[in-house]
Design an enzyme around this catalytic site. Structure first.
Site, short mmCIF file in Angstrom:
data_model
loop_
_atom_site.label_atom_id
_atom_site.label_comp_id
_atom_site.label_asym_id
_atom_site.label_seq_id
_atom_site.Cartn_x
_atom_site.Cartn_y
_atom_site.Cartn_z
CB CYS A 270 -0.92 -0.01 1.22
SG CYS A 270 -1.76 1.55 1.51
CG ASP B 41 34.17 38.79 -23.71
OD1 ASP B 41 34.86 39.79 -23.92
OD2 ASP B 41 34.64 37.70 -23.33
CB CYS C 227 0.16 1.84 4.34
SG CYS C 227 -1.61 1.50 4.24
CG ASP D 278 34.77 34.53 -19.74
OD1 ASP D 278 34.25 35.19 -18.82
OD2 ASP D 278 35.95 34.68 -20.08
CG ASP E 162 33.27 39.10 -19.54
OD1 ASP E 162 34.00 40.09 -19.66
OD2 ASP E 162 33.35 38.11 -20.28
#
Length: 814
Positions: free
Chosen positions: A96, A514, A99, A708, A712
């Site tokens: 179950c 960039d 349960c 990257d 940056d």
């Protein structure tokens, strides 16, 4: 800042979820609260020391008042555990699921238990405890719990956890299945312990609906006295809607009025009051059938979203002595050796020490083509070994691994809501009470002012209004739509940190790139060396290599690689890196300057004019110009297509910022077809240029910066949306950006924008469809044209269709 994540198990009402979030956010000391309905996770932040425990208590009180059947528990965190603290208990005969959930819950509440997880598939209860707690005491307590809930289940203490666990895993693998002891928690599934969510509960609901339909049909087919008909209709009504009525009255006692239970109870009891018996029962039956399918659709949607990020490794084959044992990834330490067989997932990040193979990286990167790996290559948890046997040395613990961070990022992405989500949440809070007030006016006012109008007729129209008033279609489907969009992006190797960023991608006006490592490969090679007459080329390269020996910059590594000899660091003294210029250093007591034209100008050293294209490193020795080295970088094959793709999806401006010289920057910009290029910039100049670009954008336009993610960070933070390129395995990239592209392909940005546009389209389809249907049915109801049948469709039917529509987000391809 203190944070706490709570899991609200059994939370199925989106409207209640919005109310819980609203009330918790208003608590004193709460600086931020967000409830992610898709993962049932409530995040609470407070800036007050020591107040988090008190806030959790108040939160539990709020939840208990609004949704008494919901269980609140802290979200489990990945922690390193001592192997001696584990208890494994086999529950033989446990069939179950409901349960099983109760046993797990009761075990978690035992004193001394840090965490208990019951794997229903293997029928095994794994318990993590404090060292000071007697394991026999825990076992006895668990046995008592199980005997009370499931007396027929045999409870056995497993002594050799790892060996048995290994055997269980192997047996599951032989059967062609995958085993995951923490699958539901780790993938954002809901441990729904409510009666309705279990198989037994589902059967029970279906049986009740069938019996209800049976009792409902009898008086429609056969003729009975009014009293018998009423009894049959009431019996059908109680079978199908008794639980809703009971829940509604309990909520009213607690002061919780405007929810679906209340609305359906008032509407159907009102229909009984105006003697519309068949309609009252039929509406409740239709409503319950709709709720049943809606619940299944929501759960299916959640599961589909979670399956998109099914990358959590289940186990690791750890070397102990001369043999390998199967353990949880959390138990593996840095430096351990693990074995990955063909067909298995890499459990942790590491370096291959032996073997070679093809690996499938698609779950992390979205790349469909497998890649070759061999000795010395880095591999990440979540990769799949396709062919050869691999041995690897672990480089990160599971909690710090890439796969763990990705899972955490995706699961918590819902905390940053899109503006549309915020609007709908706020809209829903006022919409329902307004409609209820209008319904009350509709019931009372027309009979008093219109000649011939009856209360029964206008009360019925007001009841139609009430049924329509629940905003679940919007509150459920819209977060699912954004969550699905984030999941779909993740599957394509694009990590989006929130619905707000996903929605913002729809309004991109300018993309700023960039250059190095973003549009170009970032792989530099020395292509030309020029030396003055007083020094040889070999000496020039040697001095340049020594000057660059402490730098990690790709240009520095290319010069050192070209020198191709060992560096004797004892020859180096007074090393100084001048940001944006180059290096000043003493080598063999000679003062060396190595850098760009600005560095030479700063020290008033005349340089030679250069016509070659590439990055130029000038050298000066003891104040005299010595020569230069040219390093060239290649443009990525993908970059040109990416720029074209961005133009095709409506991006107006493409800009490049670089610290490189003008000749190189102009060549790259011309090759790719960029609109503008700014070269020879220092790091701080990039931020200034970005701010200039930002000022020139339109009111709704967004500026993206793509870099990257390491050098940056200031520009990534300043942009409306920061995108880190090539973030695979880079902690800095994942931390700095709002969106992380897991490969080096700029074209993934086009994919991200397409996914964002598709997600927005589906979300707005749901908004227009849901509100449109509701408005039409509200108007028809007010004029007495629409019945409760149409009203229930406008509520439950529309929600179901909206949820199914949201699932289409998952089909989006890169």
């Amino acid at each position: 800042m203190n944070k706490q994540e709570l899991v609200l198990e059994g939370l199925d009402c989106a409207n209640c979820a919005a109310k819980i979030e609203h009330r918790v956010s208003k608590l004193e000391g709460v600086s931020f609260a967000n409830l992610n309905f898709a993962t049932k996770t409530l995040l609470i932040e407070t800036d007050k020391e020591g107040s988090i425990d008190e806030l959790i208590k108040k939160t539990i009180t709020i939840v208990n008042k609004l949704e008494p059947d919901v269980i609140v528990k802290p979200k489990e965190k990945t922690v390193k555990i001592n192997k001696n603290e584990n208890i494994s208990i086999l529950l033989d005969g446990l069939n179950c699921a409901n349960c099983a959930a109760k046993i797990e819950r009761a075990t978690n509440n035992l004193e001394g238990v840090n965490e208990a997880n019951l794997d229903f598939v293997s029928k095994r209860l794994i318990i993590k405890t404090d060292n000071k707690i007697d394991h026999n005491y825990i076992f006895t307590k668990v046995k008592d719990i199980v005997n009370k809930l499931e007396p027929d289940v045999k409870v056995t203490l497993v002594k050799k956890l790892e060996l048995r666990k290994s055997k269980a895993i192997m047996e599951k693998k032989e059967d062609g299945h995958d085993i995951s002891h923490n699958e539901e928690h780790d993938h954002g599934h809901d441990h729904s312990h409510s009666h309705e969510s279990s198989g037994e509960g589902l059967r029970s609901e279906i049986i009740k609906i069938i019996l209800g339909i049976g009792f409902f049909s009898i008086p429609l087919i056969f003729d009975f006295s009014p009293t018998v008909e009423l009894i049959l209709f009431v019996t059908s009504y109680l079978l199908v809607g008794g639980e809703i009525v009971l829940r509604a009255f309990k909520n009213i006692i607690r002061g919780q009025v405007f929810d679906e239970n209340f609305l359906m109870t008032i509407a159907t009891l009102g229909a009984f009051a105006v003697k519309e018996y068949p309609e009252a029962v039929a509406v409740m039956i239709f409503y319950q059938i709709g709720e049943l399918f809606q619940g299944l659709a929501v759960n299916r949607s959640r599961k589909s979203i979670a399956d998109l990020m099914d990358i959590r490794p289940d186990y690791a084959n750890l070397k102990r002595g001369e043999e390998f044992v199967t353990v949880s990834p959390e138990e593996v330490e840095i430096g351990d050796i693990i074995m990955i067989k063909p067909g298995e997932k890499f459990p942790l990040d590491g370096i291959i020490t032996e073997g070679s193979s093809m690996v499938d990286t698609s779950a992390l990167t979205g790349e469909s083509v497998p890649r070759n790996v061999g000795k010395g290559d880095e591999v990440l948890g979540g990769f799949i070994n396709k062919s050869g046997l691999i041995y690897a040395e672990v480089k990160r613990e599971f909690g710090e691994s890439t796969v763990s961070k990705i899972l955490d990022l995706v699961q918590n992405a819902g905390a940053k809501k899109a503006p549309t989500e915020k609007f709908i949440t706020k809209f829903a809070r006022y919409y329902t009470p307004v409609v209820v007030i209008v319904a009350a006016i509709l019931a009372l006012l027309p009979p008093l002012i219109l000649e011939g109008a009856t209360f029964s007729e206008w009360v019925y129209r007001a009841l139609v209004f009430l049924v329509i008033s629940c905003p679940c279609a919007l509150v459920v489907s819209i977060p699912l739509g954004f969550f699905g969009g984030i999941g779909s992006a993740s599957k394509n190797g694009i990590l989006v940190k929130g619905g707000n960023y996903l929605e913002a991608l729809n309004n991109v006006e300018t993309i700023v790139f960039d250059k190095t490592g973003t549009l170009t490969k970032g792989v530099f090679n020395v292509t030309e060396v020029y030396s003055e007459k007083n020094i040889s080329k070999e000496e020039l390269v040697e001095y340049a290599a020594y000057a660059e020996s402490f730098s990690n910059h790709p240009i520095a590594t290319s010069i050192i690689s070209y020198f191709n000899r060992d560096i004797d660091e004892s020859r180096i003294d007074n090393y100084e890196e001048i940001s944006g210029y180059g290096i000043k250093v003493s080598v063999d007591n000679k003062n060396i300057l190595a850098g760009n034209k600005k560095l030479m100008d700063k020290y008033r050293i005349g340089i030679k004019e250069i016509s070659s294209v590439g990055t130029v490193v000038h050298l000066a020795i003891d104040g005299n110009y010595a020569g230069y080295i040219i390093i060239s970088d290649e443009v990525k094959e993908d970059s040109k297509d990416a720029i074209k793709g961005l133009k095709s999806v409506g991006v107006k401006n493409t800009v490049m910022l670089t610290g490189d010289n003008k000749a190189v920057a102009d060549r790259v910009a011309a090759e790719l077809g960029l609109d503008k290029v700014y070269s020879e910039l220092l790091p701080q100049n990039k931020v200034e240029k970005l701010e200039e670009i930002d000022k020139a954008k339109s009111q709704k336009g967004k500026v993206i910066f793509v870099g990257d993610g390491i050098n940056d960070a200031p520009v990534l933070a300043r942009a409306d949306i920061g995108i880190a390129m090539g973030g695979l395995g880079s902690d800095a990239a994942i931390e700095a950006a709002d969106v992380v592209i897991m490969t080096d392909e700029p074209s993934k940005i086009v994919s991200a924008i397409n996914i964002a546009k598709r997600t927005r389209s589906i979300v707005w389809q749901n908004i227009i469809f849901a509100l449109g249907v509701k408005v039409v049915v509200l108007m028809l109801g007010a004029f007495g044209i629409a019945t409760m049948w149409e009203a229930v469709f406008a509520d439950v039917g529309v929600t179901l269709l909206a949820v199914l529509n949201s699932m289409r987000v998952l089909k989006i391809k890169s």
